[in-house]
Design an enzyme around this catalytic site. Structure first.
Site, PDB file in Angstrom:
ATOM      1  N   SER A  32       0.783  -1.309  -0.094  1.00 58.10           N
ATOM      2  CA  SER A  32      -0.124   0.160   0.245  1.00 58.10           C
ATOM      3  C   SER A  32       0.982   1.191  -0.012  1.00 58.10           C
ATOM      4  O   SER A  32       1.872   1.243   0.674  1.00 58.10           O
ATOM      5  CB  SER A  32      -0.733  -0.076   1.209  1.00 58.10           C
ATOM      6  OG  SER A  32      -1.236   1.276   1.434  1.00 58.10           O
TER       7      SER A  32
ATOM      8  N   TYR B 136      -2.641  -1.038  10.087  1.00 62.83           N
ATOM      9  CA  TYR B 136      -2.586  -1.409   8.728  1.00 62.83           C
ATOM     10  C   TYR B 136      -1.442  -1.276   8.182  1.00 62.83           C
ATOM     11  O   TYR B 136      -0.810  -1.967   7.138  1.00 62.83           O
ATOM     12  CB  TYR B 136      -4.168  -0.630   7.884  1.00 62.83           C
ATOM     13  CG  TYR B 136      -3.917  -0.900   6.552  1.00 62.83           C
ATOM     14  CD1 TYR B 136      -4.595  -2.240   5.951  1.00 62.83           C
ATOM     15  CD2 TYR B 136      -3.628  -0.020   5.517  1.00 62.83           C
ATOM     16  CE1 TYR B 136      -4.396  -2.292   4.594  1.00 62.83           C
ATOM     17  CE2 TYR B 136      -3.532  -0.159   4.262  1.00 62.83           C
ATOM     18  CZ  TYR B 136      -4.088  -1.302   3.822  1.00 62.83           C
ATOM     19  OH  TYR B 136      -4.233  -1.470   2.360  1.00 62.83           O
TER      20      TYR B 136
HETATM   21  P1  NDP Z   1     -11.589  -5.668  -1.133  1.00 59.39           P
HETATM   22  O1  NDP Z   1     -12.284  -5.143   0.307  1.00 59.39           O
HETATM   23  O2  NDP Z   1     -12.313  -5.019  -2.172  1.00 59.39           O
HETATM   24  O3  NDP Z   1     -11.816  -7.056  -1.234  1.00 59.39           O
HETATM   25  C1  NDP Z   1     -11.005  -8.032  -0.179  1.00 59.39           C
HETATM   26  C2  NDP Z   1     -10.743  -9.418  -0.762  1.00 59.39           C
HETATM   27  O4  NDP Z   1      -9.967  -9.948   0.451  1.00 59.39           O
HETATM   28  C3  NDP Z   1     -12.116 -10.173  -0.975  1.00 59.39           C
HETATM   29  O5  NDP Z   1     -12.140 -10.939  -2.007  1.00 59.39           O
HETATM   30  C4  NDP Z   1     -12.232 -11.057   0.344  1.00 59.39           C
HETATM   31  O6  NDP Z   1     -13.080 -12.250   0.450  1.00 59.39           O
HETATM   32  C5  NDP Z   1     -10.782 -11.052   0.705  1.00 59.39           C
HETATM   33  N1  NDP Z   1     -10.572 -11.393   2.110  1.00 59.39           N
HETATM   34  C6  NDP Z   1     -10.607 -10.183   3.045  1.00 59.39           C
HETATM   35  N2  NDP Z   1     -10.424 -10.599   4.260  1.00 59.39           N
HETATM   36  C7  NDP Z   1     -10.116 -12.089   4.222  1.00 59.39           C
HETATM   37  C8  NDP Z   1      -9.740 -13.179   4.973  1.00 59.39           C
HETATM   38  N3  NDP Z   1      -9.723 -12.942   6.428  1.00 59.39           N
HETATM   39  N4  NDP Z   1      -9.456 -14.180   4.526  1.00 59.39           N
HETATM   40  C9  NDP Z   1      -9.526 -14.563   3.258  1.00 59.39           C
HETATM   41  N5  NDP Z   1     -10.130 -13.459   2.387  1.00 59.39           N
HETATM   42  C10 NDP Z   1      -9.986 -12.496   2.875  1.00 59.39           C
HETATM   43  O7  NDP Z   1     -10.250  -5.270  -1.448  1.00 59.39           O
HETATM   44  P2  NDP Z   1      -9.415  -4.176  -2.103  1.00 59.39           P
HETATM   45  O8  NDP Z   1      -9.574  -4.671  -3.554  1.00 59.39           O
HETATM   46  O9  NDP Z   1      -9.794  -2.721  -1.758  1.00 59.39           O
HETATM   47  O10 NDP Z   1      -7.803  -4.303  -1.643  1.00 59.39           O
HETATM   48  C11 NDP Z   1      -7.176  -5.554  -2.207  1.00 59.39           C
HETATM   49  C12 NDP Z   1      -5.780  -5.354  -1.662  1.00 59.39           C
HETATM   50  O11 NDP Z   1      -5.067  -4.052  -2.085  1.00 59.39           O
HETATM   51  C13 NDP Z   1      -5.807  -5.483  -0.190  1.00 59.39           C
HETATM   52  O12 NDP Z   1      -4.480  -6.126   0.381  1.00 59.39           O
HETATM   53  C14 NDP Z   1      -5.508  -4.025   0.263  1.00 59.39           C
HETATM   54  O13 NDP Z   1      -4.968  -3.714   1.481  1.00 59.39           O
HETATM   55  C15 NDP Z   1      -4.881  -3.150  -0.857  1.00 59.39           C
HETATM   56  N6  NDP Z   1      -4.840  -2.034  -1.029  1.00 59.39           N
HETATM   57  C16 NDP Z   1      -5.965  -1.306  -1.400  1.00 59.39           C
HETATM   58  C17 NDP Z   1      -6.238  -0.127  -1.838  1.00 59.39           C
HETATM   59  C18 NDP Z   1      -7.721   0.371  -2.187  1.00 59.39           C
HETATM   60  O14 NDP Z   1      -7.640   1.507  -2.167  1.00 59.39           O
HETATM   61  N7  NDP Z   1      -8.619  -0.273  -2.282  1.00 59.39           N
HETATM   62  C19 NDP Z   1      -5.356   0.729  -1.606  1.00 59.39           C
HETATM   63  C20 NDP Z   1      -3.942   0.065  -1.219  1.00 59.39           C
HETATM   64  C21 NDP Z   1      -3.793  -1.063  -0.903  1.00 59.39           C
HETATM   65  P3  NDP Z   1     -14.572 -11.963   0.581  1.00 59.39           P
HETATM   66  O15 NDP Z   1     -15.274 -11.475  -0.761  1.00 59.39           O
HETATM   67  O16 NDP Z   1     -14.969 -13.616   0.783  1.00 59.39           O
HETATM   68  O17 NDP Z   1     -14.833 -11.343   1.805  1.00 59.39           O
END
Ligand code: NDP
Length: 253
Positions: free
Chosen positions: A147, A160
């Site tokens: 991130s 985080y």
């Molecule tokens: P989302 O919240 O849109 O999606 C999260 C995904 O991770 C879903 O598929 C969810 O599965 C899965 N997930 C969440 N928790 C768990 C868990 N405990 N075990 C297994 N699967 C899990 O995420 P984003 O697309 O926003 O983010 C993706 C990555 O990018 C993350 O690592 C985030 O930190 C990083 N990021 C995102 C940014 C943003 O602005 N969006 C900015 C910087 C970094 P399910 O659908 O089953 O819940």
């Protein structure tokens, strides 16, 4: 022929958001993709259906990360499904994308929430990498989603950001460790990226968030997916241990 034809990939957290766009992109390049979710099997199924509609190949795997036995459960179904489809358990590309955010004032963060953030965002990726070492062939790829918050301060996300700092260390040290096998390990650091959550439907909020990027827009999930696809391909063979800033210039200040 796509750049990833004949390759297999696991994208954790690809039921939604950045992971979903990444799964679609890797599949479009020809990879057979394991679409992983925690519990939202319907959304994972939608990702698989979208890939198949696009002419690609994918299958769902579900396992909550950050709980005891998580990696074992994931790999049990991953290896079973890979074997059925390819006759082997080879995994060419591991994308550690699943993650959860904090969104708590530093004064209010509880030890339980802190532990949960680290369990999902840092511990699970470590042990996924460790478990995948037997499946990854020479020349394999590990891509960890970090991130931009590892580079700019946001006090509500201190824990985080600490987990994402850990991800960058995972990248650095495993890149050295796996270099002799030709396996590259890299981090991708998104800025604010539209993941389909309701805040991205609010024009005022979107305008404010867009202001952080020098391009004056929020990132699209495919902006990140394209970077991951590059790192997954042979084109990136000379890059390892790096942090790729995919924040639309947010870090330029
Ligand atoms: P989302 O919240 O849109 O999606 C999260 C995904 O991770 C879903 O598929 C969810 O599965 C899965 N997930 C969440 N928790 C768990 C868990 N405990 N075990 C297994 N699967 C899990 O995420 P984003 O697309 O926003 O983010 C993706 C990555 O990018 C993350 O690592 C985030 O930190 C990083 N990021 C995102 C940014 C943003 O602005 N969006 C900015 C910087 C970094 P399910 O659908 O089953 O819940």
């Amino acid at each position: 022929m796509g750049k990833l034809t004949g390759k297999t990939a696991l994208v954790t957290g690809s039921s939604r958001g950045i992971g979903r766009a990444t799964a679609l992109r890797l599949a479009r390049e020809g990879a057979l993709v394991a679409v992983h979710c925690s519990s939202n099997g319907e959304a994972a199924g939608d990702t698989v259906a979208a890939i198949e509609k696009d002419g690609g190949r994918a299958f769902p795997v579900s396992a909550e990360l950050g709980v005891p036995g998580d990696v074992h459960k994931l790999f049990l179904s991953l290896e079973r499904e890979l074997k059925v489809r390819t006759g082997t358990t080879t995994l060419d590309i591991l994308v550690n994308n699943a993650g959860v955010m904090g969104g708590v004032n530093p004064e209010d963060l509880t030890p339980e929430k802190f532990d949960r953030l680290f369990a999902v965002n840092a511990k699970a990726p470590y042990f996924l990498v460790q478990r995948a070492l037997d499946n990854l062939p020479d020349g394999g790829r590990i891509i960890n989603i970090s991130s931009g918050l590892t580079r700019v301060a946001n006090p509500q996300e201190v824990a985080y950001a600490m987990t994402k700092g850990a991800i960058d260390q995972l990248t650095l040290h495993f890149a050295k460790h796996l270099g002799p096998r030709g396996i590259t390990v890299n981090s991708v650091g998104p800025g604010i990226t539209d993941n389909g959550t309701p805040v991205f439907d609010d024009p005022q909020a979107v305008a404010a968030m867009a202001g952080y990027s020098v391009f004056n827009r929020v990132g699209e999930a495919r902006d990140i997916a394209d970077v991951v696809a590059f790192l997954a391909s042979d084109d990136s063979r000379w890059i390892t241990g790096s942090y790729l800033d995919a924040s639309g210039g947010t870090l330029l200040g």
